[in-house]
Design an enzyme around this catalytic site. Structure first.
Site, PDB file in Angstrom:
ATOM      1  CG  ASP A  58      40.115  36.608  52.053  1.00  0.00           C
ATOM      2  OD1 ASP A  58      39.832  36.685  50.767  1.00  0.00           O
ATOM      3  OD2 ASP A  58      40.663  37.473  52.842  1.00  0.00           O
TER       4      ASP A  58
ATOM      5  CG  HIS B 274      38.421  39.518  50.037  1.00  0.00           C
ATOM      6  ND1 HIS B 274      39.580  38.993  49.346  1.00  0.00           N
ATOM      7  CD2 HIS B 274      38.786  40.885  50.106  1.00  0.00           C
ATOM      8  CE1 HIS B 274      40.171  39.874  48.711  1.00  0.00           C
ATOM      9  NE2 HIS B 274      39.766  41.112  49.364  1.00  0.00           N
TER      10      HIS B 274
ATOM     11  CD  GLU C 251      42.013  43.853  47.994  1.00  0.00           C
ATOM     12  OE1 GLU C 251      42.950  44.644  47.833  1.00  0.00           O
ATOM     13  OE2 GLU C 251      41.896  42.567  48.557  1.00  0.00           O
TER      14      GLU C 251
END
Ligand SMILES: [Zn+2]
Length: 533
Positions: A192, A256, A325
Site C-alpha cells: 500500500d 496505493h 482509489e
C-alpha cells in the site's frame, strides 16, 4: 438450546443422542492415510482445551482402527477414540461438508475430503471449548450427530498488513481463529502507500526502501515496520493449507503505490519526468495522487517479472491486484499517459480524455499477465467501472450496489461492503470512546447482512461467491487491537457466510455468543464486550 447447537456458525442440522463422550488419558485420534495433517491440527486444537491431555495420533488403514488395545480407567469408556475418515459418497455438493457423530464410545468425523474433516474438527473444538471444566475433571460432551455444509464457497478474512505490520505468530493465531469459525480464505493485503511488505528475491530494494517508514510523531529518527521473507510466506501458507484456508495475496495498483515508488520513483508519472522526485512510504493515510504511470511500458515489464516470483510463493489460483482509489489527476497531466489515451482512442478530438477507460485498460493488461500463468485476478469494485474481462473476480466494497451491478453484468463477486456490514475497522457502536473510524458497524449490523440481494435476478445469484470481513489497520497498531475490532463481529459474519439463511436469528445467536465468549476467553482473544446494537 442443546449443547450441539451452540456452535458458531450454526450447523445445518444437529440431533442430540443418548449419553456423552468422555475424554480420558488414552483418548487418541485414529486417522486413515492422507489425513495426517488434519489429525495434527485437531490434536493441536484439543491440546488447548483445559481438561484434555495430549491426544495421540494413530495412523493406519481404516480397517485397523478398532483393535487399539487401550486400558480402561475406572468409570470411563474403554476406547474413547476420535476417528477421521473419508467417504467419497459424502459429497453434499461441497468438499467442506462433514458429519460429526458423537457416541459414548467414539467420535467420528466423516467427509469427502480433508477440508470437510477440518470443518468438522472445528465444530468438535468448539464443543469441547464450550465446557467449563472443574480442576482435575475430564471433559465430556453430549452424544449426537451434526450434518453440516457451507452456504457459500468464499468465506474470507482480509488483514491489512501494510498499514500495520503483524508478525507471523499473530497471523497464525488469526488463521486458527478463522478456521475455528469455518472461514476458508485469508486475503493478505501486502502492499500500500504505507508499506511494501513482500520480499521479492530478485528485487531486494522493494522492502529495503518500502518496508519501513518514519514515524512522523516521533522527534528523532524512528522507523517502524517489517516485511515477510520467503520463509515467512511459506510458513503462513503451510499453516493456512493445513487448516484448508486459501491464501490470496494482494499487490495494490495502480493507486496505493507510494511505498513502491520509494524504490522505483520512475514508475510514477511525476518520477519518470523528473528524476529529482523522491518518495518515502507514507505515515499519513488517505488517498494519494501519485499512481503508477499507464504510459510507461517498463511498469508492465516490472510487474510481469515480479509476479512470476509471486506465483512461486503463492500456489493458489487468485492474485488480488487492488484497483481501488486511483485518482486520475496525474494521468491527465502526464504526457506519456495522454499519449497512451490518444493511441487507445480514450481521447476526444476536442481535448477531453477518459482516464477511467485507461484504468480499465491498465487493469486488463495486468489481468492478462496473470491469465498467461493460469491465475485469475481479483479487484476492488472500481475495476468494473471502465469495463474489464469477465474472468475478473470483483470485491464489492463501496456498498452492495457495485456488487449487484457486477453480478448482473456476469462477474463473480465477493460481497464485503463497508456499509454497516463487513468493514471491521469501523466502531462497534457510536460511543466517542470506542476505537475505530470512518463509520459504525454493530454486531447486529454484521449479523443481519445478506450477501445475496433480492434485487439480483435469480439466474445471476450464483455469481455471488460469498462474503468477506475486511480489517484495515490505519488506526490499529497491535494484534490485541485487531482482535478487539474483529471479535465478535467476525463470529456474526462467519454465520452469515456459512449457515443457511433461513436459520439466521439474532436473538438465538446472541444467546450462543454468551457461551462462545467463554471459548474466546480460553483462546485468549481480546474481544469487544459492549452493546451489540
Ligand atoms: Zn503517466
Amino acid at each position: 438450546m442443546s449443547e450441539l447447537s451452540s456452535i458458531i456458525p450454526a450447523p445445518v442440522a444437529c440431533e442430540p443422542g443418548e449419553g456423552s463422550f468422555r475424554f480420558n488419558q488414552e483418548t487418541c485420534i485414529a486417522t486413515e492415510p492422507g489425513l495426517e495433517k488434519e489429525a495434527g491440527v485437531l490434536a493441536a486444537w484439543l491440546s488447548r482445551v483445559p481438561g484434555i491431555e495430549r491426544v495421540k495420533i494413530v495412523s493406519g488403514n481404516s480397517d485397523n482402527h478398532k483393535p487399539l488395545a487401550i486400558p480402561s480407567e475406572p468409570g470411563s469408556n474403554k476406547t474413547a477414540t476420535i476417528r477421521l475418515s473419508l467417504e467419497s459418497a459424502l459429497c453434499l455438493k461441497t468438499t467442506e461438508a462433514y458429519v460429526l457423530e458423537i457416541t459414548p464410545s467414539s467420535i467420528q468425523i466423516t467427509a469427502a475430503e480433508g477440508a470437510g474433516i477440518i470443518r468438522g474438527a472445528a465444530s468438535l473444538w468448539q464443543l469441547v471449548l464450550g465446557k467449563s471444566c472443574e480442576e482435575g475433571q475430564r471433559v465430556s460432551i453430549q452424544a449426537g450427530r451434526i450434518v453440516d455444509k457451507p452456504r457459500f464457497g468464499w468465506r474470507g478474512l482480509m488483514l491489512d498488513c501494510a498499514r500495520n505490520f503483524f508478525r507471523v505468530e499473530f497471523i497464525e493465531k488469526l488463521l486458527d481463529l478463522a478456521a475455528f469459525h469455518k472461514l476458508n480464505v485469508f486475503h493478505w493485503h501486502l502492499t500500500d502507500d504505507q508499506a511494501w511488505r513482500l520480499d521479492i528475491p530478485s528485487r531486494p530494494e522493494l522492502v529495503e526502501y518500502g518496508a519501513f517508514r518514519k514515524d512522523q510523531r516521533y522527534q528523532g529518527e524512528c522507523k517502524k515496520g517489517g516485511y515477510y521473507s520467503q520463509s515467512d510466506v511459506k510458513r503462513v501458507i503451510d499453516y493456512a493449507q493445513a487448516r484448508h484456508i486459501l491464501v490470496v495475496p494482494e499487490i495494490e495498483l495502480p493507486g496505493h503505490s507510494i511505498a513502491l515508488f520509494s524504490s522505483h520513483p520512475e514508475f510514477s508519472c511525476r518520477g519518470r519526468a523528473d528524476s529529482s522526485v523522491h518518495f518515502e512510504p507514507e505515515d499519513r493515510y488517505g488517498i494519494f495522487e501519485d499512481i503508477l504511470c499507464a504510459g510507461n511500458d517498463d511498469v508492465f515489464t516490472f510487474f510481469d517479472n515480479m509476479l512470476q516470483e509471486v506465483y512461486k510463493m503463492f500456489p493458489g489460483p487468485y492474485i488480488h491486484m487492488g484497483g481501488d482509489e486511483a485518482p486520475k489527476d496525474r494521468w491527465l497531466e502526464c504526457p506519456a499517459c495522454r499519449e497512451r489515451m490518444q493511441a487507445l482512442g480514450f481521447a476526444s478530438g476536442d481535448g477531453r480524455y477518459f482516464p477511467e477507460k485507461l484504468q480499465a485498460w491498465f487493469m486488463g493488461r495486468i489481468s492478462n499477465l496473470l491469465v498467461n500463468h493460469g491465475k485469475r485476478m481479483i479487484g476492488w469494485d472500481e475495476v468494473v467501472d471502465g469495463g474489464i474481462g469477465k474472468d475478473t473476480i470483483v470485491m464489492s466494497w463501496r456498498g452492495i450496489e457495485p456488487g449487484i451491478h457486477a453480478a448482473q453484468c456476469g462477474y463473480d463477486v465477493v460481497m464485503c461492503p463497508q456499509t454497516r456490514a463487513c468493514y471491521l475497522d469501523h466502531k462497534h457502536n457510536d460511543d466517542p470512546e470506542e476505537p475505530g473510524h470512518l463509520g459504525v458497524c454493530t454486531l447486529k449490523d454484521s449479523y443481519l447482512f445478506e450477501p445475496v440481494s433480492e434485487k439480483l435476478s435469480d439466474e445471476k445469484k450464483h455469481h455471488i461467491l460469498g462474503g468477506q470481513a475486511n480489517l484495515w489497520t490505519e488506526l490499529i497498531y497491535f494484534g490485541r487491537q485487531a482482535e478487539y475490532m474483529l471479535f465478535p463481529r467476525l463470529c456474526a459474519l462467519s454465520e452469515v457466510f456459512w449457515s443457511p439463511q433461513e436459520m439466521r436469528n439474532f436473538e438465538d445467536f446472541s444467546q450462543r455468543l454468551r457461551l462462545h465468549e467463554h471459548r474466546l476467553d480460553t483462546l485468549d482473544v481480546s474481544y469487544y464486550k459492549g452493546r451489540f446494537f
